[in-house]
Enzyme design. Structure first.
Site, PDB file in Angstrom:
ATOM      1  N   SER D  63       0.341  -1.726  -0.123  1.00 42.80           N
ATOM      2  CA  SER D  63       0.139  -0.091   0.161  1.00 42.80           C
ATOM      3  C   SER D  63       1.034   1.331  -0.095  1.00 42.80           C
ATOM      4  O   SER D  63       0.104   2.302   0.003  1.00 42.80           O
ATOM      5  CB  SER D  63      -0.714   0.255   1.170  1.00 42.80           C
ATOM      6  OG  SER D  63      -1.813  -0.799   0.714  1.00 42.80           O
ATOM      7  N   LYS D  66       0.513   3.372  -2.954  1.00 47.92           N
ATOM      8  CA  LYS D  66      -0.940   4.437  -3.289  1.00 47.92           C
ATOM      9  C   LYS D  66       0.039   5.909  -3.360  1.00 47.92           C
ATOM     10  O   LYS D  66      -0.440   6.937  -3.711  1.00 47.92           O
ATOM     11  CB  LYS D  66      -1.857   3.985  -1.874  1.00 47.92           C
ATOM     12  CG  LYS D  66      -2.402   2.789  -2.036  1.00 47.92           C
ATOM     13  CD  LYS D  66      -2.993   2.262  -0.557  1.00 47.92           C
ATOM     14  CE  LYS D  66      -4.319   0.828  -1.256  1.00 47.92           C
ATOM     15  NZ  LYS D  66      -4.412   0.293  -0.655  1.00 47.92           N
ATOM     16  N   TYR D 189      -3.545  -1.951 -10.671  1.00 49.80           N
ATOM     17  CA  TYR D 189      -3.135  -2.036  -8.798  1.00 49.80           C
ATOM     18  C   TYR D 189      -2.714  -3.116  -8.046  1.00 49.80           C
ATOM     19  O   TYR D 189      -1.664  -2.902  -7.376  1.00 49.80           O
ATOM     20  CB  TYR D 189      -4.979  -2.255  -8.436  1.00 49.80           C
ATOM     21  CG  TYR D 189      -4.700  -1.962  -7.039  1.00 49.80           C
ATOM     22  CD1 TYR D 189      -4.826  -0.589  -6.324  1.00 49.80           C
ATOM     23  CD2 TYR D 189      -5.024  -3.127  -6.181  1.00 49.80           C
ATOM     24  CE1 TYR D 189      -4.507  -0.863  -5.117  1.00 49.80           C
ATOM     25  CE2 TYR D 189      -5.193  -3.368  -4.624  1.00 49.80           C
ATOM     26  CZ  TYR D 189      -5.096  -1.779  -4.162  1.00 49.80           C
ATOM     27  OH  TYR D 189      -5.081  -2.158  -2.634  1.00 49.80           O
ATOM     28  N   TYR D 241      -4.514   3.137   8.018  1.00 50.82           N
ATOM     29  CA  TYR D 241      -5.380   2.564   8.323  1.00 50.82           C
ATOM     30  C   TYR D 241      -6.147   2.757   9.154  1.00 50.82           C
ATOM     31  O   TYR D 241      -6.288   4.194   9.114  1.00 50.82           O
ATOM     32  CB  TYR D 241      -5.439   0.261   8.380  1.00 50.82           C
ATOM     33  CG  TYR D 241      -4.755   0.216   6.841  1.00 50.82           C
ATOM     34  CD1 TYR D 241      -5.021   0.866   5.541  1.00 50.82           C
ATOM     35  CD2 TYR D 241      -3.605  -0.087   7.315  1.00 50.82           C
ATOM     36  CE1 TYR D 241      -4.472  -0.091   4.535  1.00 50.82           C
ATOM     37  CE2 TYR D 241      -2.553  -0.825   6.276  1.00 50.82           C
ATOM     38  CZ  TYR D 241      -3.457  -0.499   4.542  1.00 50.82           C
ATOM     39  OH  TYR D 241      -1.953  -1.525   4.288  1.00 50.82           O
ATOM     40  N   VAL D 259       0.963  -3.258   3.671  1.00 51.39           N
ATOM     41  CA  VAL D 259       1.172  -4.758   4.850  1.00 51.39           C
ATOM     42  C   VAL D 259       2.278  -5.489   4.503  1.00 51.39           C
ATOM     43  O   VAL D 259       2.109  -6.581   5.166  1.00 51.39           O
ATOM     44  CB  VAL D 259      -0.403  -5.984   4.514  1.00 51.39           C
ATOM     45  CG1 VAL D 259      -1.330  -5.561   4.956  1.00 51.39           C
ATOM     46  CG2 VAL D 259      -0.077  -6.220   3.234  1.00 51.39           C
TER      47      VAL D 259
END
Lengths: 311, 311, 311, 311
Positions: D63, D66, D189, D241, D259
């Protein structure tokens, strides 16, 4: 009781109705259906058939197919089905996603889309979609005693092309381990929704649920008596999306609606009924179809909540 | 049909059962009830009465009172009630709060707590809680034909002292403008839940729902025939919290349960039934009470989903 | 940097603005405030004070009080506070109830209403509301170095009379065991929200958060340095309801808004700022107040996300 | 300030730590990573580089990608991006689905999966996945000044094979009209998540966010200064998160975790930092990575909430 006179009067009222709801328009084939139509068919337990209005016009049965797919799935895996899908009413579409998350990917019941997709996955087993779709079609022809029942390929294709929310649901359940074959199950699901039938065919197809699960033509059990009763119970509590309570309250007959504007309704031991009018109410159920069944219940005393003597 | 023999057999099974569920323990008066008890009473449409087990022991009827309060509210404001409370099943407690927010403070149905509190507000009207509580008590005595029906003041006080969630719900609805008098309505609500009755009294009290709304003793309508039918419909779709679908599926009889372990069940035109066993299942309904009604349905054919001839 | 010139220009722009948002109207005292007002006060780390517009007009600080109550609660119970309230952003009001249910009655953070009510319960301890309210008032006077700070009794009463949603939240948390004294804590909460202050008083009161927790007038620590930094972090992530991310994105300064139209903003080591304009945007934060702070950030380079050299 | 000594001490502590969290195991390539590893790299604003532990071991950045994809998307469509994705924190995974439904298919921010998938759809434009993936890889190599940056094809394939929840989210958004090309966007993605980098490469890649958006090697703007500041703001409010508030509270530095156990952290004007340790805490962020950054913040005074003089 003069059923023909009753349904003629209902048909006259529905044909003249001003407010007819709004037809589903998410796919072209549904959007272009003439909203002025209304049909009704009643098949009595003794085999007499009554029809009125557009009872012999084909329409897309859509979610009504979930009743028949559930019957097939129960025949295939029995009560094991209930480890993968619940039996509780589900409220709004909003809630169905919230609940799916809250309850670990187990849909609330087999009549919401998520539940029906699981049922399709069960009916499919490890098989090929093409064969399973053929099985479903043959099953409906057998139930309706009519080989003219068809699947509308245009509708099936449109469903597949626009069914993003159903694809989402299937993958969501897969992430919880509650789907085997997302793509094939969806293919089956989109085709079963595209079944094209008339009110008459549909009312004929519902007869086994009037007769304790027995096909009155062949005398064979389609489902066991206890399962027939339970499918009727599920229709009563979950058959009309977030309008199920309202339908039970007003009509009091187990039924299942579809966005094509059809509704099947079962009076155990009395009659199998199908109505159709394309315009939907704000809960997604046929506006005039629901009203017609309310009128029919009033006129005949048919309601599971009426004392038997009052019918 | 030998009802006495049937309920004796059921009582024997339930008395011997190992798994009895867990009694509610959120207030001391409920927590100290002996879980080994089981009672059943059946009042037939023709007036015959059958009882077995602890059918003459008082218990806290709790949410079963919602059926009677609803009947009173309908008598008071009629269909206007439905502008303040819905008629759709509600799913879990979790969902009931989510839905209350999502749906602007209108509870889903009169049998979840939020809905029953609105019903209490309606029954109260602009009146005094003390008088309204008296009215409710008199109404139950009239229905049961028994002046011994009481309200357990200890239970009522305990409910008020620990009912923070209900106080929250009432204030929440008030913030949406759907409550008139929070404090008084809650007082009424806590007292109606504390009604203490026996299976026999409860089955007697339910007779009007068997007889199209008519009190069989006095011949007067308690509610209109159509409303009796609709209250039964609501019990079927919403009477057992998040186990309503399951109860309809297994038992198929309109019923309403309470956390005191009681269940009332109505077979229109046939019988009013009350069962009681304190232990609850994971949905908050009497474990053995539900099972006893399933057995009774199997043995008698009583189910609204059975063809009349099969009963 | 000529702060006076900068805030004069901002005040001119805000005074001339057409779109001013809509003032809160849930209580009369807020609804009758003249929406044409705008004030700003900047207290620099070196003690210089700049004001413009209606900087000396009192307004209801409402949720801004949550910052000061949090400081008091941390002084009282320290990190134990975090067992009863979280530190995560909370999204919409809709979500805050859903989350409260989902997370067992622990509010997401001390700046949503549920969290602030828990903080009030902590500040209250086992004490009397009247004394606690006095303590809070004295605390604010001390921070602002101004004995004129008052609580508006009319606002406090109105809050109590209409605060059904807050009463609901408090009882809801009580049902999870996360409140000691619902009634007293709410009394404290409604009074702290009714603190009436000017931009100047508010900017003065915020100085300790600029100075590592130290009151620059007395040299005493109001909170430890690490706690000052963490209160600022909470303001940045949670200070503007469901517009917190947007405020961090556009303004980049820790801040806390109130429905009275005020916002306090802290630039660590640089300045304590208060702005006020009654009209709110669709997230419930002062429309012109937010815009004024964005302009101030642009003109001064004040943003915690700017490299120190760029300020 | 002796950065090397500080990170050596931190590395010693982290290497000796007993509780290391649990590595992600949803795909084999992540599950088999040795949990005993820990690495850290700090690239100062003046170009000095410090590393310790396993700073040169490749890991899956997941992530963290991103942040870079968002930078590309802003370069491609600018502020139009914000019509398709929000800027507010999102709470738990549970909430993210609830919110997506509640808010009409607009994800809360670009750092939750749904938001990042929309960003991928934007970066893709009407193009081919293969080319877009190449663009992203080249972008990372340019930012890190290192042509060794790779995409781990095994990870990319595993993500695609098990990413049912992401497929569900993409189709769900498509049903709301907020996706153009579900399949291609997901391909992009899944590949961007599979970028394999070392702490050193990652800290190098983050330099533009330290330097007002400017690549310090080439002197060219990667994003405008205002956008760099805003990306940092988004990382602070949404980067971890449902642990974003906690990270802001404890560490106070804009950061983004993955993660795979990596975290990038940006101190504007001061340093770009990358840490890595595979074990995750209960919010899905690297347990030791988060702790290491807290230690680093304490030792250096780096925190956007510290007065500049205190750093």
């Amino acid at each position: 009781m003069d059923i023909q006179r009753i349904i003629d009067a209902i048909t006259a009222e529905m044909t003249a109705a001003q407010h007819r709801g709004k037809a589903a328009d998410y796919i072209p084939a549904l959007a272009r259906v003439d909203p002025a139509q209304f049909g009704i068919a009643v098949v009595m337990a003794d085999g007499r058939v009554f029809t009125a209005g557009d009872a012999r016009t084909c329409f897309s049965i859509q979610s009504i197919s979930k009743v028949f797919a559930l019957s097939m799935a129960l025949g295939k895996v029995g009560a094991d089905l209930w480890t993968r899908v619940g039996r509780e009413p589900s409220g709004s579409a909003f809630n169905s996603v919230v609940q799916l998350e809250h309850e670990g990917g187990i849909p609330r019941n087999p009549f919401i889309n998520a539940g029906a997709i699981v049922v399709s996955d069960v009916v499919l087993g490890g098989g090929e979609p093409r064969e399973t779709i053929g099985d479903i079609l043959r099953f409906l022809r057998y139930l309706a005693d009519d080989d003219e029942v068809q699947i509308d390929q245009e509708v099936a294709s449109s469903e597949a092309e626009t069914g993003f929310r159903n694809i989402a649901l299937a993958n969501y359940m897969k992430s919880f381990g509650n789907m085997h074959n997302v793509e094939s199950a969806l293919k089956v699901y989109f085709h079963q929704c595209a079944l094209s039938m008339t009110c008459l065919q549909l009312a004929m197809a519902g007869r086994y649920l009037v007769h304790d699960g027995k096909h009155p033509g062949t005398g064979r059990q389609v489902v066991t008596a206890i399962r027939a009763r339970r499918i009727n119970a599920l229709m009563l509590t979950c058959g009309h999306y977030d309008g199920s309570g309202e339908f039970a309250f007003r009509v009091g007959i187990p039924g299942k609606s579809g966005v094509g504007g059809g509704i099947i309704a079962i009076v155990p031991g009395e009659a199998s009924i199908a109505v159709w009018s394309p315009g939907l109410n704000d809960r997604g159920n046929s506006l005039l179809g629901s009203l017609a069944l309310e009128r029919l219940s009033e006129a005949t005393g048919w309601s599971v909540f009426n004392p038997p003597g009052a019918r």
